[in-house]
Design a protein around this motif. Structure first.
Motif, PDB file in Angstrom:
ATOM      1  N   ILE A   1       0.743  -1.158   0.021  1.00  0.00           N
ATOM      2  CA  ILE A   1      -0.071   0.041  -0.015  1.00  0.00           C
ATOM      3  C   ILE A   1       0.786   0.961   0.001  1.00  0.00           C
ATOM      4  O   ILE A   1       1.295   1.832   1.014  1.00  0.00           O
ATOM      5  N   ALA A   2       1.284   1.412  -1.152  1.00  0.00           N
ATOM      6  CA  ALA A   2       2.509   2.721  -1.345  1.00  0.00           C
ATOM      7  C   ALA A   2       2.501   3.102  -2.701  1.00  0.00           C
ATOM      8  O   ALA A   2       1.981   2.484  -3.592  1.00  0.00           O
ATOM      9  N   GLY A   3       2.846   4.437  -2.690  1.00  0.00           N
ATOM     10  CA  GLY A   3       2.996   4.967  -4.111  1.00  0.00           C
ATOM     11  C   GLY A   3       3.379   6.340  -4.033  1.00  0.00           C
ATOM     12  O   GLY A   3       3.871   6.791  -3.018  1.00  0.00           O
ATOM     13  N   ALA A   4       3.639   7.052  -5.236  1.00  0.00           N
ATOM     14  CA  ALA A   4       4.184   8.169  -5.306  1.00  0.00           C
ATOM     15  C   ALA A   4       3.442   9.064  -6.192  1.00  0.00           C
ATOM     16  O   ALA A   4       2.921   8.465  -7.239  1.00  0.00           O
ATOM     17  N   GLU A   5       3.815  10.470  -6.139  1.00  0.00           N
ATOM     18  CA  GLU A   5       3.200  11.403  -7.438  1.00  0.00           C
ATOM     19  C   GLU A   5       3.571  11.071  -8.900  1.00  0.00           C
ATOM     20  O   GLU A   5       3.042  11.055  -9.719  1.00  0.00           O
ATOM     21  N   LYS A   6       5.030  10.431  -8.737  1.00  0.00           N
ATOM     22  CA  LYS A   6       5.672  10.054 -10.158  1.00  0.00           C
ATOM     23  C   LYS A   6       5.669   8.756 -10.330  1.00  0.00           C
ATOM     24  O   LYS A   6       5.675   7.773  -9.382  1.00  0.00           O
ATOM     25  N   SER A   7       5.723   8.186 -11.504  1.00  0.00           N
ATOM     26  CA  SER A   7       5.803   6.801 -11.816  1.00  0.00           C
ATOM     27  C   SER A   7       7.205   6.516 -12.546  1.00  0.00           C
ATOM     28  O   SER A   7       7.874   7.494 -13.089  1.00  0.00           O
ATOM     29  N   GLY A   8       7.470   5.332 -12.673  1.00  0.00           N
ATOM     30  CA  GLY A   8       8.678   4.815 -13.651  1.00  0.00           C
ATOM     31  C   GLY A   8       9.710   4.642 -12.868  1.00  0.00           C
ATOM     32  O   GLY A   8       9.707   4.977 -11.545  1.00  0.00           O
ATOM     33  N   VAL A   9      10.982   4.178 -13.131  1.00  0.00           N
ATOM     34  CA  VAL A   9      12.033   3.768 -12.389  1.00  0.00           C
ATOM     35  C   VAL A   9      12.916   5.000 -11.840  1.00  0.00           C
ATOM     36  O   VAL A   9      13.507   4.875 -10.802  1.00  0.00           O
ATOM     37  N   GLU A  10      12.600   6.007 -12.711  1.00  0.00           N
ATOM     38  CA  GLU A  10      13.310   7.236 -12.073  1.00  0.00           C
ATOM     39  C   GLU A  10      12.718   7.865 -10.958  1.00  0.00           C
ATOM     40  O   GLU A  10      13.414   8.229 -10.176  1.00  0.00           O
ATOM     41  N   ALA A  11      11.410   7.463 -10.537  1.00  0.00           N
ATOM     42  CA  ALA A  11      10.868   7.608  -9.245  1.00  0.00           C
ATOM     43  C   ALA A  11      11.143   6.942  -8.055  1.00  0.00           C
ATOM     44  O   ALA A  11      10.723   7.054  -7.073  1.00  0.00           O
ATOM     45  N   ALA A  12      11.827   5.804  -8.435  1.00  0.00           N
ATOM     46  CA  ALA A  12      12.002   4.576  -7.556  1.00  0.00           C
ATOM     47  C   ALA A  12      12.918   5.428  -6.425  1.00  0.00           C
ATOM     48  O   ALA A  12      13.831   5.741  -6.403  1.00  0.00           O
ATOM     49  N   PHE A  13      12.556   4.882  -5.167  1.00  0.00           N
ATOM     50  CA  PHE A  13      13.461   5.488  -4.128  1.00  0.00           C
ATOM     51  C   PHE A  13      13.329   4.227  -2.919  1.00  0.00           C
ATOM     52  O   PHE A  13      12.621   3.686  -2.500  1.00  0.00           O
ATOM     53  N   ALA A  14      14.633   4.116  -2.135  1.00  0.00           N
ATOM     54  CA  ALA A  14      14.581   3.154  -1.030  1.00  0.00           C
ATOM     55  C   ALA A  14      13.575   3.008  -0.058  1.00  0.00           C
ATOM     56  O   ALA A  14      13.367   1.977   0.802  1.00  0.00           O
ATOM     57  N   GLU A  15      13.204   4.334  -0.014  1.00  0.00           N
ATOM     58  CA  GLU A  15      12.382   4.467   1.508  1.00  0.00           C
ATOM     59  C   GLU A  15      10.962   4.568   1.112  1.00  0.00           C
ATOM     60  O   GLU A  15      10.099   4.703   2.249  1.00  0.00           O
ATOM     61  N   LEU A  16      10.519   4.027   0.099  1.00  0.00           N
ATOM     62  CA  LEU A  16       9.395   4.050  -0.566  1.00  0.00           C
ATOM     63  C   LEU A  16       8.262   3.511   0.612  1.00  0.00           C
ATOM     64  O   LEU A  16       7.084   3.899   1.047  1.00  0.00           O
ATOM     65  N   TYR A  17       8.685   2.365   0.975  1.00  0.00           N
ATOM     66  CA  TYR A  17       7.961   1.261   1.854  1.00  0.00           C
ATOM     67  C   TYR A  17       8.128   1.492   3.315  1.00  0.00           C
ATOM     68  O   TYR A  17       7.504   0.800   4.067  1.00  0.00           O
ATOM     69  N   SER A  18       8.752   2.249   3.652  1.00  0.00           N
ATOM     70  CA  SER A  18       9.248   2.576   5.042  1.00  0.00           C
ATOM     71  C   SER A  18       8.148   3.189   5.942  1.00  0.00           C
ATOM     72  O   SER A  18       7.347   4.374   5.422  1.00  0.00           O
ATOM     73  N   GLY A  19       7.482   2.414   6.845  1.00  0.00           N
ATOM     74  CA  GLY A  19       6.341   2.579   7.618  1.00  0.00           C
ATOM     75  C   GLY A  19       5.075   2.731   7.007  1.00  0.00           C
ATOM     76  O   GLY A  19       4.064   2.907   7.606  1.00  0.00           O
ATOM     77  N   ARG A  20       5.071   1.867   5.619  1.00  0.00           N
ATOM     78  CA  ARG A  20       3.787   1.562   5.011  1.00  0.00           C
ATOM     79  C   ARG A  20       3.496   0.066   5.245  1.00  0.00           C
ATOM     80  O   ARG A  20       4.062  -0.729   5.637  1.00  0.00           O
ATOM     81  N   LYS A  21       2.262  -0.144   4.927  1.00  0.00           N
ATOM     82  CA  LYS A  21       1.588  -1.309   5.149  1.00  0.00           C
ATOM     83  C   LYS A  21       1.676  -2.147   3.752  1.00  0.00           C
ATOM     84  O   LYS A  21       1.565  -1.482   2.779  1.00  0.00           O
ATOM     85  N   VAL A  22       1.909  -3.415   3.778  1.00  0.00           N
ATOM     86  CA  VAL A  22       1.950  -4.445   2.647  1.00  0.00           C
ATOM     87  C   VAL A  22       1.216  -5.535   3.325  1.00  0.00           C
ATOM     88  O   VAL A  22       1.202  -6.168   4.456  1.00  0.00           O
ATOM     89  N   VAL A  23       0.184  -6.074   2.438  1.00  0.00           N
ATOM     90  CA  VAL A  23      -0.863  -6.949   2.974  1.00  0.00           C
ATOM     91  C   VAL A  23      -0.284  -8.448   1.760  1.00  0.00           C
ATOM     92  O   VAL A  23      -0.160  -8.201   0.720  1.00  0.00           O
TER      93      VAL A  23
END
Length: 358
Positions: A131-153
């Motif tokens: 359960i995570a996302g960001a304003e931008k998409s694509g590999v250029e928008a990827a970052f290591a902290e995206l899932y920090s503190g987020r839920k994964v089901v």
């Protein structure tokens, strides 16, 4: 965050769909020293080359036989609508020790594809939904902290091996996520309901927020109003309880039912490609007039949502592609009876301008 103290949790990781979601998974595991080698595979080489240049992946695989050799974990981070094709391609090359997981936002269609193509490997498959996302998409928008503190089901199958479930759980925890478990059926029921809650709760927050002297609060209220207006424009069939709404939906992403029907009444033929993307209302009505409709959407998350909604609405002649529409046109290299572009969405022009090119 789980850090590796000796051997990494995952020796060889394969990611199919190295965009925001898949790329951030790889980077999160790298940050935790939880992966030794990352292989990317996908439909187009250009994004994979970019992912390798950015250090997201170490290697590009040209086929599934190469990709799956000695692989410990595979993450399928492509749109849900592509899962069936992907699983069919990988199935002949999947060994007994490779764990397979996914990042799809809905589980019914993913699980159905698993049973169709990976029936001999159910013990090593563990579906999931970050359960995570960001304003931008694509590999250029990827970052290591995206899932920090987020839920994964995690939505394990009845046949999933406990050790496979725990390996997938540990991988997401290494990325900083909090992991919870549901059945695939529970997941889809919960998220179908939750997707509507922002519209019900937003106006209950306005009075409280309005008392705070904070410019960001005013911005937030404005976003609520915009979302409410956009919600009012949605066509009647979006009352279906299984329809999923984007977390952020703007008027620019949404045609009214009247406008969409009008556009569709102007054209007909064998094939139409929609280079504008958005929430897919136009394409639903175009699909009544055309044998095949191609929906192009740059945003990875929105593309998955639109694909899910078309499946709910049984619009089987709409094909969803995630990426830049110009690149998709070049890749498909097909003749279209109609190319649909809505400049008012792309350049934020105020006028209700659209272009139907034959």
């Amino acid at each position: 965050m789980v850090k590796s103290t000796s051997e990494p949790l995952i020796g060889k990781l394969v990611i199919c769909g190295v965009g925001l979601i898949g790329g951030s998974f790889a980077l999160g595991l790298r940050r935790a020293a939880a992966v030794a080698h990352v292989v990317g595979i996908g439909r187009r080489r250009e994004p994979l080359e970019r992912a390798r240049a950015l250090g997201v992946i170490d290697e590009i695989a040209t086929d599934w036989a190469l990709a799956l050799t000695d692989a410990d974990l595979v993450l399928l981070a492509a749109p849900v609508g592509q899962m069936d094709t992907i699983m069919a391609a990988m199935a002949p090359h999947l060994g007994p020790h490779t764990i397979v997981t996914d990042a799809g936002s809905t589980k019914r269609d993913v699980v159905a594809a698993i049973h169709r193509h990976l029936a001999r490997h159910l013990a090593q498959v563990v579906p999931a939904h970050p359960i995570a996302g960001a304003e931008k998409s694509g590999v250029e928008a990827a970052f290591a902290e995206l899932y920090s503190g987020r839920k994964v089901v995690l939505t394990p199958l009845a046949q999933s091996r406990p050790e496979a479930v725990e390996r997938v759980r540990a991988a997401w925890q290494a990325c900083g996520a909090t992991v919870v478990d549901m059945t695939p059926q529970e997941h889809d029921r919960v998220f179908a309901a939750v997707s509507h809650l922002p519209h019900l709760l937003a106006f209950g927050l306005v009075d409280e927020l309005a008392r705070r002297d904070n410019a960001s609060v005013l911005f937030f209220i404005n976003q609520i109003i915009v979302k409410k207006k956009a919600k009012d424009k949605l066509p009647t069939w979006f009352s279906n309880e299984n329809i999923i709404y984007p977390e952020k939906i703007s008027i620019e992403q949404t045609s009214s039912e009247t406008t969409a029907k009008y556009k569709a009444s102007l054209v007909s033929g064998e094939k139409l490609i929609d280079c504008t993307g958005g929430f897919g209302i136009d394409d639903y009505y175009f699909s009544i007039q055309f044998k095949t409709v191609i929906h192009c959407e740059l945003n990875e998350g929105l593309s998955q949502i639109v694909q899910h909604n078309f499946e709910v609405l049984k619009a089987s002649n709409i094909e969803c592609y995630q990426g830049d529409s110009t690149e998709i046109l070049e890749q498909l290299n097909q003749k279209f009876d109609c190319i649909y572009i809505d400049p008012s969405r792309r350049n934020e022009a105020k006028g209700k301008v659209f272009m139907l090119a034959g």
